[in-house]
Structures are given as C-alpha cells and as structure tokens.
Scaffold this active site. Structure first.
Site, PDB file in Angstrom:
ATOM      1  N   GLU A  99       0.831  -1.209   0.000  1.00  7.30           N
ATOM      2  CA  GLU A  99       0.000   0.000   0.000  1.00  7.30           C
ATOM      3  C   GLU A  99       0.864   1.258   0.000  1.00  7.30           C
ATOM      4  O   GLU A  99       0.563   2.235  -0.673  1.00  7.30           O
ATOM      5  CB  GLU A  99      -0.885   0.031   1.254  1.00  7.30           C
ATOM      6  CG  GLU A  99      -2.118  -0.835   1.180  1.00  7.30           C
ATOM      7  CD  GLU A  99      -2.828  -0.855   2.531  1.00  7.30           C
ATOM      8  OE1 GLU A  99      -3.756  -0.066   2.713  1.00  7.30           O
ATOM      9  OE2 GLU A  99      -2.422  -1.660   3.400  1.00  7.30           O
ATOM     10  N   ALA A 123       6.419   8.203   3.947  1.00 14.20           N
ATOM     11  CA  ALA A 123       7.429   7.285   4.477  1.00 14.20           C
ATOM     12  C   ALA A 123       7.863   6.321   3.375  1.00 14.20           C
ATOM     13  O   ALA A 123       7.049   5.901   2.549  1.00 14.20           O
ATOM     14  CB  ALA A 123       6.876   6.509   5.663  1.00 14.20           C
ATOM     15  N   SER A 128       8.127   2.301   7.635  1.00 13.86           N
ATOM     16  CA  SER A 128       7.118   2.936   8.490  1.00 13.86           C
ATOM     17  C   SER A 128       6.735   1.974   9.603  1.00 13.86           C
ATOM     18  O   SER A 128       6.510   0.785   9.362  1.00 13.86           O
ATOM     19  CB  SER A 128       5.873   3.262   7.663  1.00 13.86           C
ATOM     20  OG  SER A 128       4.782   3.529   8.530  1.00 13.86           O
ATOM     21  N   HIS A 130       4.052   1.743  10.977  1.00 15.99           N
ATOM     22  CA  HIS A 130       2.686   1.257  10.746  1.00 15.99           C
ATOM     23  C   HIS A 130       2.661  -0.084  10.006  1.00 15.99           C
ATOM     24  O   HIS A 130       1.656  -0.785  10.039  1.00 15.99           O
ATOM     25  CB  HIS A 130       1.858   2.315  10.007  1.00 15.99           C
ATOM     26  CG  HIS A 130       1.406   3.411  10.922  1.00 15.99           C
ATOM     27  ND1 HIS A 130       0.339   3.266  11.768  1.00 15.99           N
ATOM     28  CD2 HIS A 130       1.904   4.646  11.162  1.00 15.99           C
ATOM     29  CE1 HIS A 130       0.184   4.376  12.478  1.00 15.99           C
ATOM     30  NE2 HIS A 130       1.123   5.229  12.132  1.00 15.99           N
ATOM     31  N   ASP A 137      -2.590   5.041  15.546  1.00 18.00           N
ATOM     32  CA  ASP A 137      -2.850   6.479  15.664  1.00 18.00           C
ATOM     33  C   ASP A 137      -4.252   6.641  16.219  1.00 18.00           C
ATOM     34  O   ASP A 137      -5.210   6.116  15.637  1.00 18.00           O
ATOM     35  CB  ASP A 137      -2.779   7.168  14.293  1.00 18.00           C
ATOM     36  CG  ASP A 137      -1.365   7.226  13.753  1.00 18.00           C
ATOM     37  OD1 ASP A 137      -0.418   7.179  14.553  1.00 18.00           O
ATOM     38  OD2 ASP A 137      -1.210   7.303  12.521  1.00 18.00           O
ATOM     39  N   GLU A 189       4.389  13.381  18.284  1.00 22.18           N
ATOM     40  CA  GLU A 189       3.083  12.853  17.866  1.00 22.18           C
ATOM     41  C   GLU A 189       2.413  12.211  19.071  1.00 22.18           C
ATOM     42  O   GLU A 189       2.586  11.021  19.318  1.00 22.18           O
ATOM     43  CB  GLU A 189       3.245  11.799  16.748  1.00 22.18           C
ATOM     44  CG  GLU A 189       3.710  12.357  15.424  1.00 22.18           C
ATOM     45  CD  GLU A 189       3.578  11.345  14.272  1.00 22.18           C
ATOM     46  OE1 GLU A 189       3.024  10.247  14.482  1.00 22.18           O
ATOM     47  OE2 GLU A 189       4.038  11.664  13.166  1.00 22.18           O
ATOM     48  N   TRP A 191      -0.435  11.220  19.500  1.00 18.08           N
ATOM     49  CA  TRP A 191      -1.452  10.232  19.103  1.00 18.08           C
ATOM     50  C   TRP A 191      -0.882   8.902  18.624  1.00 18.08           C
ATOM     51  O   TRP A 191      -1.613   7.938  18.478  1.00 18.08           O
ATOM     52  CB  TRP A 191      -2.304  10.814  17.965  1.00 18.08           C
ATOM     53  CG  TRP A 191      -1.463  11.219  16.773  1.00 18.08           C
ATOM     54  CD1 TRP A 191      -1.014  10.411  15.776  1.00 18.08           C
ATOM     55  CD2 TRP A 191      -0.942  12.510  16.496  1.00 18.08           C
ATOM     56  NE1 TRP A 191      -0.243  11.127  14.887  1.00 18.08           N
ATOM     57  CE2 TRP A 191      -0.187  12.426  15.302  1.00 18.08           C
ATOM     58  CE3 TRP A 191      -1.053  13.760  17.141  1.00 18.08           C
ATOM     59  CZ2 TRP A 191       0.472  13.528  14.738  1.00 18.08           C
ATOM     60  CZ3 TRP A 191      -0.393  14.848  16.577  1.00 18.08           C
ATOM     61  CH2 TRP A 191       0.352  14.726  15.386  1.00 18.08           C
ATOM     62  N   HIS A 192       0.408   8.845  18.360  1.00 18.37           N
ATOM     63  CA  HIS A 192       0.997   7.621  17.794  1.00 18.37           C
ATOM     64  C   HIS A 192       1.483   6.704  18.927  1.00 18.37           C
ATOM     65  O   HIS A 192       2.498   6.971  19.560  1.00 18.37           O
ATOM     66  CB  HIS A 192       2.148   7.985  16.846  1.00 18.37           C
ATOM     67  CG  HIS A 192       2.820   6.805  16.205  1.00 18.37           C
ATOM     68  ND1 HIS A 192       2.698   6.496  14.855  1.00 18.37           N
ATOM     69  CD2 HIS A 192       3.627   5.848  16.722  1.00 18.37           C
ATOM     70  CE1 HIS A 192       3.403   5.407  14.590  1.00 18.37           C
ATOM     71  NE2 HIS A 192       3.982   4.995  15.702  1.00 18.37           N
TER      72      HIS A 192
END
Ligand SMILES: [Zn+2]
Length: 341
Positions: A99, A123, A128, A130, A137, A189, A191-192
């Site tokens: 992706e 990224a 990344s 993720h 997040d 960040e 939220w991460h």
C-alpha cells in the site's frame, strides 16, 4: 480393532500432538514485539507473512487492521480511559508495504505532488512503523465531536497527559516524544502509540521518559536481546559506513537480516576462523546508501548496489560482519565486514 488400526490411530494422535505443539510454539516465536522500525531500520523480511491482524472499524467506520494482541490491549486501555472521562478512537493502524509503495508510485506521478513532495512527506515503503500492525494512531472524542487534527491534538495537553499515563499498564509506549526528532526522525506525535507486549519494559521507557531507540541503546549485553542487538549493529554500521565513505554519502539505511546465536557461531563452518569474545555477535545485513551527488554513483556502487534515480538511493547491498566489543574502550565496533565470512 486389529494391530494395524491401532497403530494408525497412535500415529494420527502423535501427529496431532506434534502439530498442536508447533502451533503453540509458533504463536510465541514468529515475530518480535520489540521490533524496531524507523527511517533507517527496515521492517524484517518475514514480518508481513507472519503478522496476525484483526479487522475493526476506525472512528469514521472505515475498515482498519491492527495486530491481534495490540488490538485486545487497546480495547482495555480505551475502557480504562473511559472511567477517567477520556474517550479515544482509532484513526489508522496497519499499512502494508505494498500500500505504501502504491501511494509512493501514485503520488510521485501526480503532477500536483510529484517526486519531491513524496520524498518529503511519504514514508519510504518498508520503513514505516505502521507496517508492523503494532502502531496505532488515535483521535479523541469530546462532547460527541471527533478531535483528529494534528495541531488540535498537540494543543490538548491535559487529555494526552491522562492517556500517556495509562499506556505502559497495557504494554504501550509513546513513540515520538517531544524534542526528540533527532533520535526518532519524527516530530512530537502524542497520538501515535506503539504496542510492545511487555508491561515492565513499557513502564521503564515511560518512567524514564526515553524513546524506544534510547531504550535499545541502553541495553549493555545485547547478545540475548535480538532487537537491541539489531539496533546496535545498525548504529555501529551507520558510523562505520559513514566514516568509510566520508562525504561521498549523505545517508544510509539498514535491514539486519540475521543475528547469530552463540550456538550458531560455534557450528557455522564459515565462521570457524573467527574468534568470538563473549559479547561479540556475527550478523548478516542488507543496506542502501544515498550518494551525495549523482556523479558519485559509479564510484560508490563499485560491484554491488543498484542505483534508483527516482529516489536517489543506491539499493540492495548486502554484507556480513561481526559486532565486536572492545573491553578496554568499553564500546562496540564493526569488524570482519565484507561480502562473506
Ligand atoms: Zn502513526
């Protein structure tokens, strides 16, 4: 029942037991929750085929995927926060390398965005956090409204202080701390969140207010801890290569593909001429280099490496080496580095 029938049943039973045994074993050993993925440390090659993901909905009712255990613990964290009057929701979590690659390709061809934009804001596929499924997040829900804008969330210090205080109890850490851009490669960040599956270590990291990188760096005996060994091998490789190439390169990134155990070091015939000290580690590694100028590509690439003019990196180097401990200086250095032992 005749003898043959009985034998068949025994064989079947033993096979089943064996399969069940493998299954429980694999559940615990297929991937390392302490994996480090950042701008210069790549997602391990065998991660994606093994990671167990669950599909859930984010705050906008879109399907998203999260690593199974991380999701269980996220739900517990969410419940605990609710009792304190804080409502968190999921924004995004897992993103596959494919992706990320599609996004990279699509946007770099977009006349409005282009390659320079992509290089700056997207990224690099494979780099990344993720990709692990362990990074989440979150956004906030306040008075029935979603708060998801980055600046709004950064401004809400009170709410995030409550959230961060609870993270370690559920095996999460805050990954991108304020003012630690130099170490993590990212600005603050709040939220991460990152799941590491170890409450003790999470507590240590959160209490000391250190980044994950600093934690891995603080482990002195890296021989038994794969993620720390990988981190330190990368760290010393980075300084080793940057020193050897001087200002011909401006950047480098790594994928430590194997860290040898003591047993493997003893058994592997290719290592028989190398003497290992107690803290020394043999490893295999893949890496990319970024030349300072395109004119230097041939000079640097030599026999290995493939230049990608789109990204400006020379990719696909691989090597082997030993991370050696200097007892007098009390630090590690790279030794025996080459294409084979
Ligand atoms: Zn994130």
């Amino acid at each position: 029942m005749n003898k043959k029938g009985l034998l068949l049943i025994i064989v079947l039973f033993v096979t089943l037991l064996f399969i069940a045994g493998c299954e429980t074993l694999s559940l615990n050993t297929k991937y390392d929750y302490l994996v480090l993925v950042n701008k210069y440390s790549k997602l391990p090659n065998d991660w994606e085929p093994n990671v167990r993901l669950v599909t859930t909905k984010n705050a906008w009712k879109e399907d998203i995927q999260v690593e199974e255990k991380a999701y269980e613990k996220y739900k517990e964290l969410k419940e605990a926060l609710k009792e304190e009057g804080v409502t968190i929701e999921l924004d995004s979590a897992y993103r596959s390398v494919e992706e990320q690659q599609n996004l990279w390709d699509e946007w770099s061809k977009d006349p409005e965005k282009g390659i320079e934009y992509v290089k700056k804001y997207v990224a690099v596929p494979g780099y990344s956090e993720h990709h692990t499924g362990l990074a989440i997040d979150i956004c906030l829900k306040k008075d029935g409204k979603l708060v998801y804008d980055n600046d709004d969330m950064i401004a809400d210090r009170e709410t995030f202080a409550k959230i961060h205080k609870k993270l370690a109890d559920y095996g999460f850490i805050l990954r991108y701390l304020e003012g630690r851009d130099e170490i993590t490669g990212y600005a603050y960040e709040p939220w991460h969140l990152r799941y590491i599956d170890n409450v003790e270590i999470a507590k240590e990291i959160m209490k000391k207010d250190i980044t994950f990188e600093e934690y891995l760096d603080s482990i002195k005996d890296v021989k038994g801890t794969e993620s720390a060994a990988k981190y330190q091998i990368m760290k010393y490789m980075k300084s080793y290569l940057e020193e050897s190439y001087g200002d011909k390169i401006t950047d480098s990134r790594y994928n430590v593909t194997k860290v040898y155990t003591v047993e493997e070091e003893k058994k592997d015939p290719t290592l028989k001429n190398i003497k290992f000290g107690e803290k020394d580690i043999a490893f295999t590694i893949e890496y990319d280099l970024k030349p300072a100028k395109e004119e230097l590509v041939n000079d640097i690439a030599a026999t290995a490496g493939v230049y990608d003019s789109d990204t400006g990196w020379i990719k696909n180097y691989s090597g082997v080496g030993v991370l050696r401990y200097d007892k007098k200086k009390k630090n590690y250095y790279i030794d025996n580095f080459g294409t084979s032992f």
